[in-house]
Design a protein around this motif. Sequence first.
Motif, PDB file in Angstrom:
ATOM      1  N   GLY A  99      -5.267  -3.050   0.957  1.00 59.77           N
ATOM      2  CA  GLY A  99      -5.336  -3.777   2.105  1.00 59.77           C
ATOM      3  C   GLY A  99      -4.998  -5.066   1.915  1.00 59.77           C
ATOM      4  O   GLY A  99      -4.935  -5.636   0.929  1.00 59.77           O
ATOM      5  N   SER A 100      -4.987  -5.734   3.218  1.00 61.24           N
ATOM      6  CA  SER A 100      -4.723  -7.380   3.158  1.00 61.24           C
ATOM      7  C   SER A 100      -3.548  -7.516   2.436  1.00 61.24           C
ATOM      8  O   SER A 100      -3.568  -8.718   1.727  1.00 61.24           O
ATOM      9  CB  SER A 100      -6.087  -8.339   2.716  1.00 61.24           C
ATOM     10  N   SER A 106       1.011  -1.230   0.084  1.00 64.67           N
ATOM     11  CA  SER A 106       0.144  -0.010   0.147  1.00 64.67           C
ATOM     12  C   SER A 106       0.916   1.231   0.083  1.00 64.67           C
ATOM     13  O   SER A 106       0.352   2.230   0.208  1.00 64.67           O
ATOM     14  CB  SER A 106      -0.851   0.115   1.245  1.00 64.67           C
TER      15      SER A 106
END
Length: 291
Positions: free
Chosen positions: A147-148, A124
Amino acid sequence: MTANNECKKLRLAIQKSGRLHDDSMKLLKECGIDISNGVNKLKAEATNFPIEVFFLRDDDIPQYVEDGVADIGFVGENVIFEKNKQVTIAEKLGFGKCRLSIAIPKGQDYPSSKYLQGKKIATSYPVIVNNYLQSQGVTAEIHEISGSVEIAPGIGLADAICDLVSSGSTLFMNGLKEVEVIFESQAVLIKQAALNPTQVQLLERLIFRIQSVKKAKNNKYILLNAPNDRLKDIISLLPGMKSPTVLPLATEGWSSVHSVLNENDFWNIIEQLKEAGAEGILVVPIEKMIM
Ligand code: ATP
Ligand code: MG
């Protein structure tokens, strides 16, 4: 930048919810600033300091401060460096500590950053990762996801990731190992460029309070009993704010010594104090430290 010559208060942006929210609110409280209950609101006014708090997504805080919609903000350094906005870091806040690290599948060898050459990295933080790769003379493909990130290697999306880490347990659970720390971060106070003189003064008052809270957290108040014939040695181990306080005990030949110790030297000095003959050592937290 908003020219705000009339504004007689500071507009502070903090994270609405997430890892920095509670510590940001706690710091304000420790600075004696009471915020009327702001849960589920976009903004809230302090009752006893000219400050108004805006609750925002952390990613948006640098932009709001650069534009002068907020005057100051509490946000992670990682976000500031990634967003690259025209804001100034005025004070480190001592919470939200984490590191931005490269991680690769557990079973792989990692001889050096050259491992990343030609690989696909999910993150990110494309700007920070790109700077890092350039500094290492390595070319890799950056795959930006929001995300993740840690699941990317497991599902075949990337060979490596770069993500925020504090304990490392999330990496471990996803079969990854941390191989390189590329950025160390903590929450900081940022400010916009065009504060008016009233706001500059308010910010100085706020920073003074923040520094007093931080110093208190890094120091402990210590009380101990010392035989008078060992006092000189014991005092030489204790810096204190000016010098230690020494008071006579009711028992003849003994004194009580009071001082302030920095967290970093703490255990070292305690051990030396015991060796020097100190007894009944008490260690007490300090709430505020005004220098
Ligand atoms: P928002 O909804 O405001 O965009 P977010 O999901 O982007 O929130 P959080 O996960 O709440 O962000 O993290 C906010 C900040 O907390 C990070 O940018 C970082 O500075 C800090 N932080 C501290 N420890 C960690 C950690 N272990 N993982 C992620 N962020 C951390
Ligand atoms: Mg965010």
